[in-house]
Design an enzyme around this catalytic site. Sequence first.
Site, PDB file in Angstrom:
ATOM      1  N   ARG A  25       0.823  -1.224   0.000  1.00 47.90           N
ATOM      2  CA  ARG A  25       0.000   0.000   0.000  1.00 47.90           C
ATOM      3  C   ARG A  25       0.858   1.276   0.000  1.00 47.90           C
ATOM      4  NH1 ARG A  25      -3.928  -1.194   4.816  1.00 47.90           N
ATOM      5  NH2 ARG A  25      -2.036  -2.265   5.493  1.00 47.90           N
ATOM      6  N   ASN A  43      -6.368  -2.827   1.491  1.00 51.52           N
ATOM      7  CA  ASN A  43      -6.058  -4.250   1.616  1.00 51.52           C
ATOM      8  C   ASN A  43      -7.361  -4.963   1.895  1.00 51.52           C
ATOM      9  OD1 ASN A  43      -3.410  -4.994   1.505  1.00 51.52           O
ATOM     10  ND2 ASN A  43      -3.069  -4.960   3.710  1.00 51.52           N
TER      11      ASN A  43
END
Length: 772
Positions: A25, A43
């Site tokens: 990320r 996520n």
Amino acid sequence: MVFLKKEMKTFHIHIQGVVQGVGFRPFVYKQAKKNNLKGWVNNTTDGVHIHINTDVTPANNFLQELLNNLPPLAIVTSFNIDEADFHGYDSFEIIQSESNAKPNLLLTPDVAMCKDCRKELYHPENSRYQYPFITCTNCGPRYSIIKKLPYDRVTTTMATFEMCDVCWEEYNNPMERRHFSQTNSCPDCAIEMQLYENNRWTKSFTNLDYIVEKWREGKIVAIKGIGGFLLTCDATSTEAVDTLRKRKKRPSKPFALMYPDCMVINKDTILKEDEKKELESIYAPIVLLPVRPISERKNNLALEAINKGLSRIGIMLPYTPLYDLLLQKFNHPIIATSGNITNSTIIFEDEKAVGELSKIADIILLNNREIVVPQDDGVIQFSEKNRQKITLRRSRGKAPIYIDPKLILPENTVFAAGSMLKSVFGLINSRNIYISQYLGNTESFDAQLNYEKTFRHFQQILEADIDTVIVDKHPDYFSTRFAKKLAEKNRAKVYELQHHVAHLFSAIGENNLLHSEDKILGVIWDGTGLGDDGNIWGGEFFVYEKGEVERAFHLDEFDFILGDKMPKEPRISALAIAHDIEGSEKYLKRKFTDIEWKIYQKMLGSEGNLKCTSMGRLFDAVSSVLLNCDVHRFEAEASMRLENLATDYYYNNKMILADSYFKEDNVPQNFVKFLFKEIFRDLDIGVAKEIIAAKFHLSLVGYIIHVANMLKISRIVFSGGVFQNALLVDMIHDFMRGKFDLYFQNEFSPNDEGIPFGQLMYLAGNKIKHSV
Ligand SMILES: [Zn+2]
Ligand SMILES: [Zn+2]
């Protein structure tokens, strides 16, 4: 007010693979910022999702840029981009993880400390200077600490540690390399160590010099690492090593070592480039290395106590900051062996460690980061000359994933139960393959519990609803019984697969030959497995053609007597094979008492004995005759010693195929009996044992060439425990390469650890229907 250009759209990108716990990320965030894109990344239980505002071409370019610059630990197995309903964003953000669907993720393995963290660890000005639990988005524990998906701090055993302000700041700062690093901690919000000694606990223990002092005193120290506890002591002290052997009840199986660095390793072995690369890789396995002759060794290793006369030693580098700090201080090799009583599972829980390891170790170094999934260290080696990589144990660092985008997997949720002595299981779930770490010898109750517990863990985190089960044909394996019970409960379909056919599929699958146009000869040699005819197989030649397998040839049958006693006592194999050969008595009789001799002879004559074609037993028999290796003290000891005996002679003398016992122009009726006649004859005339051992190995190469020529097949795969023998593998390369297409296993072990992958590959080879 956001001004939208006319062509501005919203795109959704979905990425799957090893994308969690690898800094994915933050990486997307940085790339988005760099490209001035707005939107978000998160996520989820089925991977990473990204939304961005842009146009078609830049959206595609952005995806390409991501794929071209992945973080070091990330592996992408699939990606998708499409246009979503328009939504205008005014910044780019990392948003909360969510569980949105049935988990479809690959679990990230545990990896060794990275170079950046190492630099910080030894930099006096760094806030984590000498902090034993330093990690970042590129290193540290993952699989061993995860309780649930998606991977996030709260779903791991790091959840109980609250970050200090500085760590929290770092965690939230996109410009920091620990942005969203779930294992983040520092001396101010530390994972704490405890010392257990003489029934006394020392909390908040930090004095690593004390541990080093204990090593110097010859004491045994148990240390909690990534996958469990290791038992350690000074590897240069024979007394310490012998004490460890006695307390661990492990009289002779070689111990693994941990060295501070490659320079120190080089003092005891000549480290080759490929070996160094493996040692320093993120998997940081134990590598079996040939030891230098005594006159050249510089570390004063207590070698005899460590490996009992074998020529290779298992060495690894410190893969956690704690081990690194300790080894730097000690600057000598230590023994580093799994913390357990022999044959049980590695101990990973604090309570159990204090209860059981305190009987072995003088002190125990614990820490308060809980381990969820125990794992042993992986083990590999390379063949001396042709540098064929051989995996002996696939575990920490590699488990629980295997990625091969070329494999077409069924949609079914499949459980592959594996084998018995080297138990490992496999799963196909949402078209991902999971292969567990090595789970121990399921003859022991402890390992059975571990097997079951690990399976439940997988089942729970993947929400796997098993609809297909595949087991070994042997009805009495723990794994077979466990899986059949599971199938009954789940109303799953059950497949049974012969042991050696599973080995064959393991090798074929790993080498991407499931759909080979050419016929394949599978040379599958191992200890024992139940054959289709109810006999004991293990010296098999299979022909594989378009998914179909035929047992085309096999080693000559000999009697299999006394059940489990025979694999454990090589002298019985020697007797079974050679008892009726003239002149054998003088080599065999002394191995038995008079009563045994009488009873066993009688048994061997009787009808209705099980028959055996096992190559492992043939190695046992030869080892018993040449080396008096009559009763195994650890699994495969006889074969290892026989390989060891032949090794130097082979590499130092230019042997040719004609030097072997196998003569192409005079192929014996019964190869096994013929071999023993020749060996006895050589012994009678006083040929050196290392020469006989080398000739024996070479004869097997002649035998393979003969069978391949007879069947007119040039594409050959090798699997089964016998192919852990690096000398035999080298000889096969030496005499067959160029004339044949040779395929070995290297990612999976040729031993029974490779079975569950083979079971899965058997099903993937179109045995179960799947829609693409
Ligand atoms: Zn790191
Ligand atoms: Zn902190």
